[in-house]
Each structure stands twice: as C-alpha cells, then as structure tokens.
Scaffold this motif. Structure first.
Motif, short mmCIF file in Angstrom:
data_model
loop_
_atom_site.label_atom_id
_atom_site.label_comp_id
_atom_site.label_asym_id
_atom_site.label_seq_id
_atom_site.Cartn_x
_atom_site.Cartn_y
_atom_site.Cartn_z
N ALA A 567 4.43 5.04 6.31
CA ALA A 567 4.55 5.19 7.76
C ALA A 567 5.05 3.92 8.42
N THR A 568 4.80 2.77 7.77
CA THR A 568 5.23 1.50 8.37
C THR A 568 6.12 0.67 7.47
N PHE A 569 6.15 0.96 6.16
CA PHE A 569 6.99 0.18 5.27
C PHE A 569 7.46 1.04 4.10
N GLN A 570 6.81 0.93 2.94
CA GLN A 570 7.18 1.72 1.77
C GLN A 570 5.92 2.18 1.03
N ALA A 571 6.03 3.29 0.32
CA ALA A 571 4.90 3.82 -0.45
C ALA A 571 4.74 3.00 -1.72
N TYR A 572 3.68 2.23 -1.80
CA TYR A 572 3.45 1.34 -2.94
C TYR A 572 2.06 1.61 -3.50
N HIS A 573 1.96 1.97 -4.79
CA HIS A 573 0.68 2.30 -5.39
C HIS A 573 0.31 1.39 -6.55
N GLY A 574 1.09 0.35 -6.78
CA GLY A 574 0.74 -0.61 -7.82
C GLY A 574 0.82 -0.03 -9.23
N GLN A 575 0.00 -0.60 -10.13
CA GLN A 575 0.09 -0.24 -11.53
C GLN A 575 -0.33 1.21 -11.80
N ASN A 576 -1.13 1.80 -10.91
CA ASN A 576 -1.52 3.20 -11.08
C ASN A 576 -0.30 4.11 -11.14
N PHE A 577 0.71 3.80 -10.34
CA PHE A 577 1.95 4.59 -10.35
C PHE A 577 2.77 4.29 -11.60
N GLU A 578 2.81 3.02 -11.98
CA GLU A 578 3.58 2.63 -13.17
C GLU A 578 3.16 3.42 -14.40
N ALA A 579 1.84 3.55 -14.60
CA ALA A 579 1.33 4.15 -15.83
C ALA A 579 1.77 5.60 -15.98
N ARG A 580 2.09 6.25 -14.87
CA ARG A 580 2.43 7.67 -14.92
C ARG A 580 3.92 7.94 -14.86
N ASN A 581 4.72 6.90 -14.67
CA ASN A 581 6.14 7.12 -14.43
C ASN A 581 7.01 6.14 -15.21
N PRO A 582 7.05 6.25 -16.53
CA PRO A 582 7.84 5.32 -17.35
C PRO A 582 9.34 5.40 -17.07
N GLN A 583 9.83 6.57 -16.68
CA GLN A 583 11.27 6.70 -16.37
C GLN A 583 11.63 5.86 -15.15
#
Length: 683
Positions: A567-583
């Motif tokens: 809503a104010t910048f970018q959607a950032y979820h840290g390493q939790n997102f990394e672990a699920r999205n290797p591509q």
C-alpha cells in the motif's frame, strides 16, 4: 492497488435509526466523533497525495496466492455486476485528498462476523482506548487510511462506528468479497477466549438493525458470487481463515436463529475455552497481555502455539509459570514433556542447554505467588510435515515446510537472544554473503554493498511497547534473524533488524543489501511465468533503487527508505517468501543489479496489476510532475482486455507482462514495450 481491498463493502451507521428492536433502549452506536477517531489519519500527506497505490504488486499474499487470486478472478469473470461500486470519492468535505478513497455498493447482501484476533482478557484499557488503538493499527500502521470494519463491538457490548463514509460505503474486511457486504468485528481472540454475553447481545441487536435497514430477509438464503449462503456469515465462509475464531464460529447458528426470531436479547452458549490469565500475574515475571493458561498447573503460553519453521530449524519457546500454591527450588519438576518422534527438546539454564524430559525450575527459588519465564529450545525434525509438543497442559504444533536448515550444534549459550534498547542500534547482525549462502538459495548473486532500510509492518499492535519488551523476541539461525511476537507467525530476515520507537510505537527496521532485499520481495511468486518474473525483478529493483537515493526519499525524515506494505511501498516478506519460491530467486540472480535508466538516470518505475486494455499516463493517475512522463504514454494492452482496472494503470501491467511472457517474449522485450526508450544497466 490495495489488494485486500479489491472491492468494497458497506454500511456505517452514523446514528441510531428508529427501527423497532428488542432491548434497543440500552444499545447505541458510538459515532467516530464520539469515540474520538483521529480523522487526520485518513488524509494523504503532500508526499502521498495521488500516490498511495503506485507500488502495487500483482500478487501480495504469501499464502497460496495463485489459488486465492485465481478464485477471485474467476468470480469477477462470472459475476462482474456483483463487483461494481460507485465512482471513488477521493476528497473529504474540506477538499483534502483521502488516503483510501470511498466507494459505495448499490446493495447489501451479506453481514459478515469477524473477531479482531487480539485477546482482550487481562487488557485493562477501556473500550474507547482499544478502539482508538485498533483504528490506529489499520489506518496508520497498516497504511490503509481507515479501519477496514464497518462496526466494532468491545467486550462490554459497546458498538463503534468503523469505516468512514456512511451508508453503503465499501470497507476492507474480506478479500474479494467487500462489495455488497458489511463487516462487524468483535474485540477478542475467540480461538483462545469466549465472547462476552454483552458482545453477543449487541451483535444480535446490530445484525437485526442492519438486516432491517438493508432489506435483508434473514429467513432466506442469499446467493453471493454463485454461492448459496445465510445472509449472516462468518468470515471463514468467504475465504480461507480461522476468523471469527472457534468460540464465535460454533455459536453462529444460535446468533442467526435469535436474529431471525427477533430474540436479540437472548443469551448465547459458547464452548468451554481456555482461561486467559490477567497481566501482572507475579512479582518476578509479568505475563504479557492475552497469554493463555490451558490448565490448572500454573503454566501459560507466552508465544504462538502453532509455529512454522524449516525442517531441522531451532525454535525457542518461552513458557510462563506461576507458583500459586507453594514455593519451588531449582530443578523441581513442574510438568511432563511429551513430543513427537524427531523433536529434540532442551531447557535453557544459566546460559547452557540441558536435554529435557520434564519442565523444571531453572532458577534458585520461585516463591509462592511469584512467577518465572522458562525457556525451552526445540530442534524440529528434518522432514516436512507436522509435529506436536506437550508441556504439561500446553500444546504446541510445529509445521515444517521449505528447504531443510543446515545441521549444526545447538547454541551452548544464550547468544541467540538480544536485548533491545529504545532507539537503539541494530539488535542483531547476521549479514548474508556469497560465501555463506542460505540453504534456501544455494546459488545466489555476488551482492553489491549498497543497502536499503525497510520498515516492517506488524500484524500485532505495537503501540505503547518499548524496545526490550519480552513479547517481541529474536533468535539467530543460519545467518538469519528470526522475529517472533511482532507478526502472527515467525518470520526470518537477512541482514540486520533494528528496533526503534517512533510516534509511541515499537518499529522494526530491516537493513540489508538491495540484492538481499530482492530475494524476499513477494511481488511475483513461482506460479507466474519466468520471463514475467525477470521483468518484474528488474522493474521492482529499479523502483527500490530510485527511492533508496537521498534525493528521492519516499518517507522524508524517517529512518527507513521503504516499507514491506504494497500500500505504501512494495510487498516484502523476507526469507519466508524465498523458501517457497526458488524460481523467483533464479530470476533475481539472472538480473542481478539490473535497473532501468533513462538519459543516464534510474527511473521511477511504476507497475500495477490489471487494466481494461490500455495503460494510463501519470497525469491520468493524478500524479503531477512525474519524472520522464514521455516514457509513460498510453499503450495498448490487449492481454488485459475484459479485465478491470486494478491499480493506478501506469507503467507495466501484470496481466500484460504475463500475457507477453506466455507468448514467448523475453523480459527485455516486455520492459521495452512498457518503458520505451529506457536502457537496462548494472547499478
């Protein structure tokens, strides 16, 4: 675009209407003015005006975004008329720009019951204070510009007007189900405590009032987005969620029946729930508000009881114990520990870890009436799946997913914990480097030295807390900082995490390199075409790089460059997102340090979700003096024909980028189409 507010909801009653209702004389709705809503939080600051939706991602949910978004897109395609709302009202009565413009539904079909998921037992604040804090959390902390619910009911049964705008105004309480619905939230966490009878009776009274006002026949089912439902529903009937909690959900049929028969003053029977112990339970350790006692053994949970982690990861669990009947000396057994196969359990004593089959007193003496926090360390099994741990009357569930953590010895000291200081320097520094890569990303780019500072947005109220508050906890694992108590689930971050108090609120800031930041940017999950991911990696990096420059501060005067909120910048979820999205990690790797420039300068590269078949100019989006407007002339976007405008419409569309990628276009070709004249350069 505020994805959770794709569409809208409805009604806010500013006054009590003259409708015949049982026991209406002792029920009334406090207006926003009466409960003290700070209306300035709804007004866009000069730096925000016309720019609140620019940083929209095509996906913002970390939890199965493709399924949820696909269901929403299918519903919109099948029932487009049910998503129609009025033209947005963008200014208030004083002519000031609104952070969240108001739209209106043409009718109301469903009344949706929620809980705030914040326990109220032991919270000594008044209902007014809790309502103001909830409003602050939605409007300011979450960056929404108002509260998402139409009404809120406190534990004393007082009803508060929520979302501003009056009758039929669209709220933001159910993803993809806001138009044609009204959201009512009860203060409390009804997975852990019961609603009060005052709350239940006020809820029934309000439901009857709204049903009569909006001509809803509560004796007949409603058809909504193709589903046949009661006109009074729980949140979980519309999307995948636990809301409105176990206790409230189990009583929904009673509530519906009481409203249908007009017995709105009738009592409601709730299931037996765990008891909530008030704060200030002992002289030695204070139990954080809302902690749960699950039996009579003096134990209470001081953390989440459902914990997510990678296989092989280590988890620290603080357990509260109060000596209610006698004094206890060191090593006295107070509870039995049972666990699933594969779980290893230790107790932390004097900075060392001791294998544990029982929960024992770790300090020399706990006198009668005093309390202590006992820290239990758990090493999760190496396999994905679920595991269970029982400590006396406390039950914990562990969900293991993602890549396995690297095997290592458990810490032999308490170095994994850091004491936070108000307005302090970083609390931990576990910086990622190419020679010490995370197990979730075995091949990562050589990282540049340039850093970015991101404000992390909590899921839990942080007002009044100071750095060092025991409810917000940190551990160090595998070059990551794990944060617990700031969000509803544990999250892990690269770089370092710093605590500050800003405006009376505890704020965490993640400082890391731009390339590390890109790894955890949750804009494009692996459900999207790879070339689309590459295109968005370059555009998103460009956007972040632009605002990391001192001359282009997004949040002037603040100690951070951006936030993790789309809503104010970018959607950032840290390493939790990394672990699920290797591509996605591969896309970041292949585009390492690549940004878009124009005439030698990094551009401000907006992007958005969908349009109606043509992109818009910055002027059409209301952005004045936008740099290099010649780049952003309207472009045909045939891959998006038949869709609605979701976002500002300027720059690259998610639907168009995805369509071109599926036709075989490369990321470079996609970017050239939406940002003509720009050059991809290493920064």
């Amino acid at each position: 675009m505020r994805t959770s507010f794709i569409v809208a909801v409805l009604c806010v009653l500013c006054t009590v209407f003259p409708v015949r209702l049982q026991a209406a004389s002792d029920r009334r709705i406090l207006t926003r003015a009466e409960w003290g809503a700070d209306e300035s939080l709804r007004v866009a600051k000069p730096s925000e005006a016309g720019d609140t939706e620019e940083e929209t991602s095509t996906r913002t949910s970390e939890e199965a975004p493709s399924v949820r978004d696909k269901e929403c897109e299918d519903a919109y395609a099948k029932y487009p008329n049910e998503f129609k709302a009025s033209v947005p009202v963008t200014k208030n009565a004083q002519g000031e720009d609104l952070r969240w413009p108001m739209t209106y539904s043409s009718s109301v079909r469903l009344l949706v019951v929620h809980h705030t998921a914040i326990a109220v037992a032991g919270d000594k604040r008044s209902g007014l204070e809790k309502m103001r804090a909830l409003y602050q959390y939605h409007a300011q902390n979450r960056g929404w510009g108002d509260i998402g619910y139409h009404y809120v009911i406190d534990d004393q049964g007082q009803i508060y007007e929520g979302r501003a705008g009056g009758d039929f105004v669209v709220g933001g309480h159910v993803y993809c189900n806001n138009v044609g619905t009204v959201g009512i939230s009860l203060m409390g966490n009804f997975d852990k405590e019961q609603p009060t009878q005052d709350q239940a009776k006020s809820l029934q009274w309000l439901l009857q009032l709204l049903a009569q006002k909006y001509n809803i026949n509560t004796s007949r089912d409603a058809v909504f987005h193709g589903k046949t439902l009661s006109p009074i529903v729980g949140h979980r009937q519309l999307v995948s969620t636990d809301c409105p909690g176990t206790a409230m959900w189990s009583a929904m049929d009673q509530v519906r029946n009481h409203v249908r028969t007009g017995e709105v003053a009738a009592a409601v029977t709730f299931p037996e729930m765990e008891i909530v112990l008030p704060a200030g339970a002992g002289n030695d350790e204070e139990l954080p508000k809302g902690s749960i006692v699950t039996g009579t053994d003096g134990l209470a949970s001081v953390s989440e009881t459902v914990i997510e982690g990678r296989p092989g990861a280590e988890v620290s669990i603080p357990v509260f114990f109060r000596a209610t009947t006698k004094s206890y000396v060191r090593n006295t057994r107070i509870a039995r520990i049972t666990r699933s196969a594969g779980l290893d359990v230790w107790l932390e004593k004097d900075g060392t870890l001791v294998p544990a089959r029982d929960l024992r007193i770790p300090v020399p003496l706990v006198k009668k009436g005093e309390s202590v926090i006992i820290r239990v360390r758990v090493k999760l099994p190496m396999e994905r799946g679920s595991a269970a741990l029982k400590i006396g009357s406390l039950n914990y569930t562990f969900e293991m997913s993602g890549r396995a953590s690297r095997t290592r010895q458990l810490l032999n000291t308490n170095q994994g914990y850091s004491t936070l200081r108000e307005n302090s320097a970083p609390i931990q520094q576990t910086r990622f480097s190419a020679s010490s890569s995370s197990p979730s990303s075995p091949s990562l780019p050589s990282l540049p030295s340039k850093s970015i500072r991101i404000r992390l947005t909590p899921d839990l109220p942080m007002n009044g807390l100071v750095c060092g508050d025991p409810s917000v906890r940190f551990t160090s694992e595998n070059d990551l900082v794990r944060v617990q108590g700031y969000f509803r689930s544990i999250r892990s971050y690269r770089g370092k995490v710093e605590c500050q108090v800003i405006g009376g609120e505890l704020v965490l800031i993640n400082e890391l390199s731009v390339e590390e930041y890109m790894l955890g940017l949750a804009e494009e999950p692996d459900t999207e075409p790879f070339e689309k991911q590459r295109a968005f990696a370059i555009a998103a990096r460009t956007y972040a790089t632009y605002y990391a420059e001192p001359a282009h501060r997004k949040f002037p005067g603040m100690p951070y460059d951006g936030s993790d909120s789309p809503a104010t910048f970018q959607a950032y979820h840290g390493q939790n997102f990394e672990a699920r999205n290797p591509q996605w990690l591969k896309a970041v790797h292949e585009t390492e340090r690549s940004v878009l420039t124009y005439k030698g300068q990094v551009i401000r590269a907006p992007y958005f979700s969908t349009d109606t078949g043509k992109t818009r100019t910055p002027d059409e989006a209301g952005w004045k003096d936008f740099p290099f407007p010649e780049i952003f002339t309207p472009k045909d976007d045939p891959w998006c024909v038949g869709m609605k405008l979701a976002g500002h419409g300027v720059g690259m569309s998610g639907c168009g980028a995805g369509g071109q990628a599926r036709q075989g276009k490369t990321a470079e070709q996609i970017l050239s189409y939406y940002y003509p004249g720009t050059v991809i350069e290493k920064h």
